[in-house]
Design an enzyme around this catalytic site. Structure first.
Site, PDB file in Angstrom:
ATOM      1  N   THR A 123       0.881  -1.161   0.000  1.00 49.45           N
ATOM      2  CA  THR A 123       0.000   0.000   0.000  1.00 49.45           C
ATOM      3  C   THR A 123       0.915   1.205   0.000  1.00 49.45           C
ATOM      4  OG1 THR A 123      -1.852  -1.038   1.159  1.00 49.45           O
ATOM      5  CG2 THR A 123      -1.557   1.271   1.578  1.00 49.45           C
TER       6      THR A 123
ATOM      7  N   ARG B 259     -13.313  -7.907  -2.548  1.00 44.08           N
ATOM      8  CA  ARG B 259     -12.818  -7.713  -1.179  1.00 44.08           C
ATOM      9  C   ARG B 259     -12.309  -6.268  -1.006  1.00 44.08           C
ATOM     10  NH1 ARG B 259      -7.645  -5.906   0.865  1.00 44.08           N
ATOM     11  NH2 ARG B 259      -7.304  -6.803   2.893  1.00 44.08           N
TER      12      ARG B 259
ATOM     13  N   ASP C  42      -8.706  -2.207   4.648  1.00 45.20           N
ATOM     14  CA  ASP C  42      -8.804  -1.059   5.559  1.00 45.20           C
ATOM     15  C   ASP C  42      -8.518   0.274   4.882  1.00 45.20           C
ATOM     16  OD1 ASP C  42      -6.142  -2.032   5.154  1.00 45.20           O
ATOM     17  OD2 ASP C  42      -5.462  -0.766   6.811  1.00 45.20           O
TER      18      ASP C  42
ATOM     19  N   GLY D  86      -5.317  -5.979   5.894  1.00 46.98           N
ATOM     20  CA  GLY D  86      -6.367  -5.007   6.177  1.00 46.98           C
ATOM     21  C   GLY D  86      -7.462  -5.493   7.111  1.00 46.98           C
TER      22      GLY D  86
HETATM   23  N1  ASP Z   1      -3.890  -2.800   3.952  1.00 49.59           N
HETATM   24  C1  ASP Z   1      -4.038  -3.156   2.562  1.00 49.59           C
HETATM   25  C2  ASP Z   1      -5.260  -3.973   2.383  1.00 49.59           C
HETATM   26  O1  ASP Z   1      -5.560  -4.791   3.227  1.00 49.59           O
HETATM   27  C3  ASP Z   1      -2.889  -3.905   2.025  1.00 49.59           C
HETATM   28  C4  ASP Z   1      -1.534  -3.470   2.477  1.00 49.59           C
HETATM   29  O2  ASP Z   1      -1.361  -2.497   3.144  1.00 49.59           O
HETATM   30  O3  ASP Z   1      -0.572  -4.125   2.122  1.00 49.59           O
HETATM   31  O4  ASP Z   1      -5.897  -3.854   1.365  1.00 49.59           O
END
Ligand code: ASP
Length: 290
Positions: A159, A187, A190, A213
């Site tokens: 992210t 899906r 967060d 997340g």
């Molecule tokens: N938090 C992000 C998600 O769950 C993925 C990540 O931060 O790597 O979509």
């Protein structure tokens, strides 16, 4: 009296140790090092936290180095779904998009939702319809080049995020992601959920999260870090450490970047690395990934 200024960036937490020796970590570090210094000059010159956070996330989305924007990987059905959010701590305005497919810069669409609509979160095809109005280019599926082909078989994630404190004391947090690798179609994690992946309140601080997340959703991670700083008077390091420990105890992992209204920065993570860069109120520069 002008406020202290500070900014922090992340390019995702995960098992970055596996890239040691490939040159990839150095490339990301160099990019973040240049970006954080350039943006800091802008802040000194009076740029708003809102503009700096937007520019920061756009640059990381466009770089193709992280799982956001160009570097996003496809979901279980083979197409990219993008999530992003932004929150301005001044009046706690916020905007986000989720499960979008056609935008070059999801963070622009999130900012558009915040500034130009009465809503906070717009998803799916209706989010895609905002792309042009938001000022983002519309892109075809072949625009996306998964930054991590080799990682597809491994549990991985990524992210990008930015937290910025400007001379007026405004705190802005922004997050953008292609989600966890091989995520189930539809899906949502967060990143686009205000209070889970992103949160900002002036005179307290701002947070942007990365990691699995589902755990950040289940702990309302970002808003609880801010609540601890606000109600318990905890430092960014103590507050984020406490929520990350909770996530670890639950079986999750990840990291976050946090800035308080004094310009103190914390960038903890529980994974084998997190791409990160910051300049705090004292001018201390930190850039790293492992
Ligand atoms: N938090 C992000 C998600 O769950 C993925 C990540 O931060 O790597 O979509």
């Amino acid at each position: 009296m002008p406020s202290p200024i500070a900014l922090a960036l992340h390019g995702g937490a995960g098992n970055l140790a596996r890239y040691a020796g490939t040159g990839r970590l150095e490339l990301a570090e160099e990019m973040l090092n240049n970006l954080v210094r350039t943006l800091h000059q802008g802040l000194i010159g009076g740029s708003s936290a809102l503009d700096v956070a937007t520019l920061a996330v756009m640059a990381m989305e466009d770089s193709g180095l992280f799982h956001a924007g160009k570097g996003s990987s496809p979901n279980s059905k083979g197409y990219v779904e993008l999530d992003a959010s932004i929150m301005n701590g001044r009046e706690r305005t916020a905007g986000s998009i989720a499960a979008a497919t056609n935008m070059k810069n999801p963070i622009k669409a999130a900012r558009y939702v915040m500034e130009q609509t009465q809503q906070v979160l717009i998803v799916g095809p209706e989010a895609d319809l905002l792309t042009r109005a938001s000022g983002s280019e519309i892109v075809a599926p072949d625009y996306f080049v998964p930054c991590d082909e080799v990682g597809v078989a491994l549990p991985s994630m990524g992210t990008v995020g930015a937290v910025v404190l400007d001379l007026s004391g405004d705190v802005v947090a922004a997050t953008s992601t292609g989600g966890t690798l091989r995520k189930r179609a539809g899906r949502v994690g967060d990143a686009p959920i205000i209070g889970a992946g992103t949160y900002a309140v002036n005179n307290v601080g701002g947070v942007s999260c990365t990691g699995v997340g589902e755990y950040f959703l289940r702990t309302s991670a970002a808003s609880r870090v801010i609540a601890r700083m606000d109600l318990l008077g905890e430092s960014p390091g103590a507050a984020s450490g406490s929520i990350l420990s909770e996530i670890t105890e639950m079986g999750g992992s990840g990291g976050m970047i946090v800035i308080d209204h004094r310009g103190t920065v914390a960038m903890p993570y529980s994974t084998q690395g997190m791409y990160r860069a910051s300049i705090d109120a004292r001018g201390t520069i930190v850039v790293g990934c492992l």
